[in-house]
Design a protein around this motif. Sequence first.
Motif, PDB file in Angstrom:
ATOM      1  N   THR A  38       0.830  -1.206   0.000  1.00  0.00           N
ATOM      2  CA  THR A  38       0.000   0.000   0.000  1.00  0.00           C
ATOM      3  C   THR A  38       0.862   1.253   0.000  1.00  0.00           C
ATOM      4  OG1 THR A  38      -0.228  -0.141   2.420  1.00  0.00           O
ATOM      5  CG2 THR A  38      -2.008  -1.071   1.076  1.00  0.00           C
ATOM      6  N   ALA A  39       1.991   1.212   0.726  1.00  0.00           N
ATOM      7  CA  ALA A  39       2.893   2.368   0.695  1.00  0.00           C
ATOM      8  C   ALA A  39       3.477   2.571  -0.698  1.00  0.00           C
ATOM      9  CB  ALA A  39       4.014   2.179   1.721  1.00  0.00           C
ATOM     10  N   THR A  40       3.828   1.469  -1.360  1.00  0.00           N
ATOM     11  CA  THR A  40       4.315   1.548  -2.739  1.00  0.00           C
ATOM     12  C   THR A  40       3.228   2.078  -3.656  1.00  0.00           C
ATOM     13  OG1 THR A  40       5.841  -0.302  -2.375  1.00  0.00           O
ATOM     14  CG2 THR A  40       5.257   0.204  -4.654  1.00  0.00           C
ATOM     15  N   ALA A  41       1.992   1.583  -3.463  1.00  0.00           N
ATOM     16  CA  ALA A  41       0.869   2.014  -4.289  1.00  0.00           C
ATOM     17  C   ALA A  41       0.600   3.511  -4.108  1.00  0.00           C
ATOM     18  CB  ALA A  41      -0.376   1.200  -3.941  1.00  0.00           C
ATOM     19  N   ALA A  42       0.669   3.971  -2.857  1.00  0.00           N
ATOM     20  CA  ALA A  42       0.428   5.393  -2.606  1.00  0.00           C
ATOM     21  C   ALA A  42       1.453   6.254  -3.323  1.00  0.00           C
ATOM     22  CB  ALA A  42       0.446   5.660  -1.107  1.00  0.00           C
ATOM     23  N   GLY A  43       2.706   5.809  -3.303  1.00  0.00           N
ATOM     24  CA  GLY A  43       3.739   6.551  -4.007  1.00  0.00           C
ATOM     25  C   GLY A  43       3.500   6.603  -5.500  1.00  0.00           C
ATOM     26  N   LEU A  44       3.030   5.508  -6.067  1.00  0.00           N
ATOM     27  CA  LEU A  44       2.732   5.478  -7.502  1.00  0.00           C
ATOM     28  C   LEU A  44       1.596   6.442  -7.838  1.00  0.00           C
ATOM     29  CD1 LEU A  44       2.947   1.614  -8.094  1.00  0.00           C
ATOM     30  CD2 LEU A  44       4.546   3.313  -8.960  1.00  0.00           C
ATOM     31  N   ARG A  45       0.551   6.422  -7.009  1.00  0.00           N
ATOM     32  CA  ARG A  45      -0.595   7.296  -7.268  1.00  0.00           C
ATOM     33  C   ARG A  45      -0.212   8.767  -7.117  1.00  0.00           C
ATOM     34  NH1 ARG A  45      -6.448   4.978  -5.278  1.00  0.00           N
ATOM     35  NH2 ARG A  45      -6.507   3.213  -6.706  1.00  0.00           N
ATOM     36  N   ASP A  46       0.534   9.070  -6.068  1.00  0.00           N
ATOM     37  CA  ASP A  46       0.892  10.468  -5.815  1.00  0.00           C
ATOM     38  C   ASP A  46       1.743  11.041  -6.941  1.00  0.00           C
ATOM     39  OD1 ASP A  46      -0.488  10.298  -3.467  1.00  0.00           O
ATOM     40  OD2 ASP A  46       1.276  10.075  -2.187  1.00  0.00           O
ATOM     41  N   SER A  47       2.541  10.178  -7.567  1.00  0.00           N
ATOM     42  CA  SER A  47       3.437  10.660  -8.626  1.00  0.00           C
ATOM     43  C   SER A  47       2.790  10.588 -10.010  1.00  0.00           C
ATOM     44  CB  SER A  47       4.728   9.846  -8.627  1.00  0.00           C
ATOM     45  OG  SER A  47       4.452   8.476  -8.895  1.00  0.00           O
ATOM     46  N   GLY A  48       1.585  10.045 -10.080  1.00  0.00           N
ATOM     47  CA  GLY A  48       0.884   9.988 -11.358  1.00  0.00           C
ATOM     48  C   GLY A  48       1.448   8.982 -12.340  1.00  0.00           C
ATOM     49  N   VAL A  49       2.171   7.981 -11.835  1.00  0.00           N
ATOM     50  CA  VAL A  49       2.743   6.960 -12.721  1.00  0.00           C
ATOM     51  C   VAL A  49       1.616   6.115 -13.291  1.00  0.00           C
ATOM     52  CG1 VAL A  49       4.213   4.925 -12.808  1.00  0.00           C
ATOM     53  CG2 VAL A  49       4.928   6.912 -11.478  1.00  0.00           C
ATOM     54  N   ARG A  50       1.607   5.918 -14.587  1.00  0.00           N
ATOM     55  CA  ARG A  50       0.536   5.144 -15.227  1.00  0.00           C
ATOM     56  C   ARG A  50       0.949   3.717 -15.537  1.00  0.00           C
ATOM     57  NH1 ARG A  50       1.336   4.762 -20.889  1.00  0.00           N
ATOM     58  NH2 ARG A  50       3.313   5.740 -21.421  1.00  0.00           N
ATOM     59  N   SER A  72      -2.759   0.150  -6.712  1.00  0.00           N
ATOM     60  CA  SER A  72      -2.771   1.548  -7.141  1.00  0.00           C
ATOM     61  C   SER A  72      -3.469   1.769  -8.472  1.00  0.00           C
ATOM     62  CB  SER A  72      -1.337   2.071  -7.249  1.00  0.00           C
ATOM     63  OG  SER A  72      -0.645   1.401  -8.302  1.00  0.00           O
ATOM     64  N   GLY A  73      -3.718   0.689  -9.205  1.00  0.00           N
ATOM     65  CA  GLY A  73      -4.267   0.842 -10.553  1.00  0.00           C
ATOM     66  C   GLY A  73      -3.212   1.179 -11.584  1.00  0.00           C
ATOM     67  N   THR A  74      -1.935   1.014 -11.207  1.00  0.00           N
ATOM     68  CA  THR A  74      -0.834   1.224 -12.148  1.00  0.00           C
ATOM     69  C   THR A  74      -0.631  -0.042 -12.971  1.00  0.00           C
ATOM     70  OG1 THR A  74       0.250   2.694 -10.569  1.00  0.00           O
ATOM     71  CG2 THR A  74       1.613   1.815 -12.347  1.00  0.00           C
ATOM     72  N   THR A  75      -0.496   0.098 -14.258  1.00  0.00           N
ATOM     73  CA  THR A  75      -0.304  -1.070 -15.121  1.00  0.00           C
ATOM     74  C   THR A  75       1.113  -1.599 -14.970  1.00  0.00           C
ATOM     75  OG1 THR A  75      -1.847  -0.103 -16.718  1.00  0.00           O
ATOM     76  CG2 THR A  75      -0.506  -1.958 -17.466  1.00  0.00           C
ATOM     77  N   ALA A  76       1.220  -2.902 -14.686  1.00  0.00           N
ATOM     78  CA  ALA A  76       2.522  -3.544 -14.547  1.00  0.00           C
ATOM     79  C   ALA A  76       2.901  -4.251 -15.844  1.00  0.00           C
ATOM     80  CB  ALA A  76       2.499  -4.558 -13.404  1.00  0.00           C
ATOM     81  N   VAL A  77       4.160  -4.110 -16.226  1.00  0.00           N
ATOM     82  CA  VAL A  77       4.708  -4.798 -17.394  1.00  0.00           C
ATOM     83  C   VAL A  77       5.798  -5.742 -16.885  1.00  0.00           C
ATOM     84  CG1 VAL A  77       5.763  -4.565 -19.672  1.00  0.00           C
ATOM     85  CG2 VAL A  77       4.272  -2.743 -18.786  1.00  0.00           C
ATOM     86  N   PRO A  78       5.475  -7.001 -16.579  1.00  0.00           N
ATOM     87  CA  PRO A  78       6.497  -7.926 -16.085  1.00  0.00           C
ATOM     88  C   PRO A  78       7.511  -8.239 -17.184  1.00  0.00           C
ATOM     89  CG  PRO A  78       4.269  -8.725 -15.611  1.00  0.00           C
ATOM     90  CD  PRO A  78       4.144  -7.618 -16.604  1.00  0.00           C
TER      91      PRO A  78
END
Length: 466
Positions: A38-50, A72-78
């Motif tokens: 969740t901390a990682t997700a919050a950082g992704l959302r706050d920075s607007g990473v898509r 976070s709803g950020t798309t992951a590309v493994p």
Amino acid sequence: MRSPGAVPLLSSLTGPERTAVTIDGAELTRRELLRRATATAAGLRDSGVRRVAVHAAPTPETVIALVGCLLSGTTAVPVPPDAGASELAHVLSDAEPDGWLGSVPPDPGGLPVRPVAADADPLALPEPDPAGPALILYTSGTTGPPKGVVLSGAALAAGIDALTEAWQWTADDTLVHGLPLFHVHGLVLGLFGPLRIGSPLVHTGRPTPEAYASTAGTLYFGVPTVWSRIVAQPDLARRLAKARLLVSGSAPLPTQTFHRLAELTGAPPVERYGMSETLITISTRADGERRPGWVGLPLPGVRTRLRDDAGRELPHDGETIGSLEVAGPMIFDGYLGRPDATAAAITDDGYVRTGDAAVIDAAGFHKIVGRESTDLIKSGGYRIGAGEIESCLREHPAVADVAVIGVPDDDLGQRIVAYVVGDGDPGELINHVGSRLARHKRPREVRFVPELPRNALGKVQKHLLA
């Protein structure tokens, strides 16, 4: 089957405290994974990473990165950890991620790197839109550069829930596997599956017979190469006898491996069928028939059909070979940036053209003959499945491994050629097939090779033979 939108994809992380994932020898409890993700997700959302690339080595950092993306709803590309320079360059240029999340390969391609978060207090995050793109998985690229398969969170949830029902998978299970975390089998089924269901996962790092035999579990996932190596060590195979289900996928399981695994463990394995574009759509059931060479019945919510070259639907008689098409809530949204390829893959009424040839019997059981491009051989006016010939040849004691293809022939259209790992007399092997199958299915030529070319999932790359 529950609605995919009714339950958050990773809802089990908020359940009672227990180990969620053991990977690379390290344990991640539900609490630690939830806090760090969740901390990682919050950082992704706050920075607007898509969109981010994830170096998918089997480590706790990779698990946290992938879970953080989902939350976070950020798309992951493994990205495969062993990706070559040209493969990596293609994925990065095609997916255009905003950077890397977690660890990186030796050459990160000039992209910025964001670390996963350290342990922190858990954060309450809004649930991402389930229709949004959760993953972009790259195909094996056997017919050209790999294409990015876009999968939504809703598709992931629907695919996992369908398997939950078919395999009677519960939080009381413990899943064991050592599969890659950049494909459907190891990632969607093997990581997101237990995190949605609430069953602990033990990832063995590598899927060796010793690692599987020494790890207590109720479910084990493997590709045919894994199971073939396990049955080659009977003492280790017998230690899996307490498992509830042994699941094989990603390539056809040889019939003799099926029978040997059943003999040594007391239960036949479960086989299933799927692809990056559809997740798993067909499987044998935990409480149903398990027939060697057949992948079972459509999962809940899945529809299948067979069509001929003119688009006509074919009978389900267990013999007629046709093009397999599937539809269901777990299919992909399309190929990234490839509307032409997407239109070619999905019919107007929502079925995915799998590119696989199959037969369906009157009871609805499915048998995959193989890829239409390499495994459906049209010889002398007959439509012949290479898989049937390969299974027959594997029954001969001189054959350690085999791949059958059709090569151009001025008279027959295509002639059947068998590439055999082993020894023996070519004429004897040809007669072996001719005496057990229809005469037109016998190989016209046998070529001995030291090994067959395979990809990371153990699939034979037949285009390299041709």
